[in-house]
Design a protein around this motif. Sequence first.
Motif, PDB file in Angstrom:
ATOM      1  N   VAL A   1      45.184  43.671  42.086  1.00  0.00           N
ATOM      2  CA  VAL A   1      45.117  45.119  41.889  1.00  0.00           C
ATOM      3  C   VAL A   1      44.258  45.408  40.669  1.00  0.00           C
ATOM      4  CG1 VAL A   1      46.475  47.177  41.362  1.00  0.00           C
ATOM      5  CG2 VAL A   1      47.381  45.465  42.938  1.00  0.00           C
ATOM      6  N   ILE A   2      43.318  46.315  40.804  1.00  0.00           N
ATOM      7  CA  ILE A   2      42.430  46.646  39.689  1.00  0.00           C
ATOM      8  C   ILE A   2      43.245  47.230  38.545  1.00  0.00           C
ATOM      9  CG2 ILE A   2      40.529  48.109  38.916  1.00  0.00           C
ATOM     10  CD1 ILE A   2      39.322  47.898  41.692  1.00  0.00           C
ATOM     11  N   ALA A   3      43.111  46.619  37.367  1.00  0.00           N
ATOM     12  CA  ALA A   3      43.850  47.064  36.181  1.00  0.00           C
ATOM     13  C   ALA A   3      42.971  47.855  35.221  1.00  0.00           C
ATOM     14  CB  ALA A   3      44.437  45.856  35.445  1.00  0.00           C
ATOM     15  N   GLU A   4      41.656  47.620  35.271  1.00  0.00           N
ATOM     16  CA  GLU A   4      40.747  48.307  34.348  1.00  0.00           C
ATOM     17  C   GLU A   4      39.328  48.279  34.923  1.00  0.00           C
ATOM     18  OE1 GLU A   4      39.102  47.830  29.743  1.00  0.00           O
ATOM     19  OE2 GLU A   4      40.889  46.704  30.390  1.00  0.00           O
ATOM     20  N   LEU A   5      38.620  49.380  34.743  1.00  0.00           N
ATOM     21  CA  LEU A   5      37.229  49.472  35.185  1.00  0.00           C
ATOM     22  C   LEU A   5      36.293  49.319  33.996  1.00  0.00           C
ATOM     23  CD1 LEU A   5      37.443  52.607  37.516  1.00  0.00           C
ATOM     24  CD2 LEU A   5      37.581  50.209  38.218  1.00  0.00           C
TER      25      LEU A   5
ATOM     26  N   GLU B   1      38.904  52.289  41.873  1.00  0.00           N
ATOM     27  CA  GLU B   1      39.838  52.962  40.973  1.00  0.00           C
ATOM     28  C   GLU B   1      40.968  52.025  40.561  1.00  0.00           C
ATOM     29  OE1 GLU B   1      41.099  56.288  43.275  1.00  0.00           O
ATOM     30  OE2 GLU B   1      42.535  55.132  44.446  1.00  0.00           O
ATOM     31  N   VAL B   2      41.538  52.306  39.407  1.00  0.00           N
ATOM     32  CA  VAL B   2      42.674  51.535  38.921  1.00  0.00           C
ATOM     33  C   VAL B   2      43.822  51.658  39.929  1.00  0.00           C
ATOM     34  CG1 VAL B   2      44.434  51.373  37.112  1.00  0.00           C
ATOM     35  CG2 VAL B   2      42.036  51.747  36.498  1.00  0.00           C
TER      36      VAL B   2
ATOM     37  N   GLU C   1      31.766  45.445  35.847  1.00  0.00           N
ATOM     38  CA  GLU C   1      32.861  44.536  36.182  1.00  0.00           C
ATOM     39  C   GLU C   1      34.203  45.261  36.215  1.00  0.00           C
ATOM     40  OE1 GLU C   1      31.168  40.367  34.245  1.00  0.00           O
ATOM     41  OE2 GLU C   1      32.547  41.624  33.078  1.00  0.00           O
ATOM     42  N   VAL C   2      35.196  44.602  36.820  1.00  0.00           N
ATOM     43  CA  VAL C   2      36.555  45.132  36.820  1.00  0.00           C
ATOM     44  C   VAL C   2      37.521  44.022  36.407  1.00  0.00           C
ATOM     45  CG1 VAL C   2      36.068  46.816  38.629  1.00  0.00           C
ATOM     46  CG2 VAL C   2      36.992  44.585  39.256  1.00  0.00           C
ATOM     47  N   LEU C   3      38.633  44.431  35.797  1.00  0.00           N
ATOM     48  CA  LEU C   3      39.721  43.520  35.487  1.00  0.00           C
ATOM     49  C   LEU C   3      40.768  43.664  36.590  1.00  0.00           C
ATOM     50  CD1 LEU C   3      41.113  41.578  33.404  1.00  0.00           C
ATOM     51  CD2 LEU C   3      42.239  43.631  32.487  1.00  0.00           C
ATOM     52  N   VAL C   4      41.178  42.540  37.154  1.00  0.00           N
ATOM     53  CA  VAL C   4      42.114  42.547  38.283  1.00  0.00           C
ATOM     54  C   VAL C   4      43.375  41.773  37.909  1.00  0.00           C
ATOM     55  CG1 VAL C   4      42.466  41.852  40.688  1.00  0.00           C
ATOM     56  CG2 VAL C   4      40.220  42.676  39.940  1.00  0.00           C
ATOM     57  N   ARG C   5      44.538  42.356  38.175  1.00  0.00           N
ATOM     58  CA  ARG C   5      45.804  41.644  38.017  1.00  0.00           C
ATOM     59  C   ARG C   5      46.011  40.801  39.262  1.00  0.00           C
ATOM     60  NH1 ARG C   5      51.555  44.514  38.461  1.00  0.00           N
ATOM     61  NH2 ARG C   5      50.996  44.178  40.639  1.00  0.00           N
ATOM     62  N   THR C   6      46.123  39.506  39.095  1.00  0.00           N
ATOM     63  CA  THR C   6      46.155  38.564  40.212  1.00  0.00           C
ATOM     64  C   THR C   6      47.453  38.657  41.012  1.00  0.00           C
ATOM     65  OG1 THR C   6      44.837  37.047  38.863  1.00  0.00           O
ATOM     66  CG2 THR C   6      45.860  36.149  40.852  1.00  0.00           C
TER      67      THR C   6
END
Length: 325
Positions: free
Chosen positions: A68-72, A80-81, A29-34
């Motif tokens: 934008v991906i904030a964490e992998l 990539e972040v 999973e990835v964490l995304v900043r909305t």
Amino acid sequence: MYAITVAEPGGIEQIEWAPVPTPEPGPGEVLVRTQAVGVNRGDVLQRQGHYPPPKGVTDVMGLEGLGVIAELGEQVTGHEVGEQVLALLTGGAYAEYFVVAAEHLLSVPDGIDPIEAAGLVEVSATVVSNFDRVGLKAGETVLIHGGAGGVGSFAIQYAKAIGARVITTASKKKADYCIELGADKVIDYASDWEPAVMVATADRGVDVILDIIGAKYLEANVRCLATEGRMVTIGMQKGVKGTLNLGVLLNKRGTITATSLRGRPSDQRAAICRRVEEVVWPMLANGTIKPGNQTRVPLEEAARAHELLESGENTGKIILVAKYN
């Protein structure tokens, strides 16, 4: 972080912009900043208590998003972040951050405003997967209910792009919009639309029906099918239980199917994402399909977006936009 929460199922007064824990990405999973979120009818149904998220999925609404991906998370490759991505979700996008499986990420289509693209993921996945399911092809006639809505606006354009003839239902005041999108015939849904469909097809009927209405239109839809026609129901805006004369369906050798994108297994959703990138994104890039009308509302004002969607006054998609865009 802050997210749109719902105190208890009900009206828009239950919506709050409140602090909640920031989710953490698990393996794959990835964490995304909305940055932006598409508003869908499913969000409204969830808020009302009629469309709960699948087991283990966050209660935060939101089925598609841009960010934008904030964490992998562990085992994530190919991303990539800092990368800007679109996402098909089972929930969670009405927040400053959301978590999504990496296989459910999509690239931003070339030449398309990323915020506009935030409202194209769910409709693209819904329309393409369901027209694939019923095998809509060039030369056939399709009836699309709700042509001025988010799904309908996209479905009209996609059906025309693959060579189908399009009949759609919409309100009188939205008929011109549907024509601009490419519809061949627009029928006022407030009128007796069934005979109008038969007149428009010289009593042959339609090959495919994309239905968002559900029970209220069931029998009329079946009567409007051509021989060996196929209907796919993707919504239940007007009821979940209907009656059906099976003799009519049998004599037409017709097919009725129904799908829900949100509840599909992860691998199927991933395959749909890849199909959308393969088929739809090039059509957007070359102008064959356009994003259609979009209304933008600040993310923290999601209640206003829901009110607008429920009013029936909006055409196309509503996009929630994060304040840091």
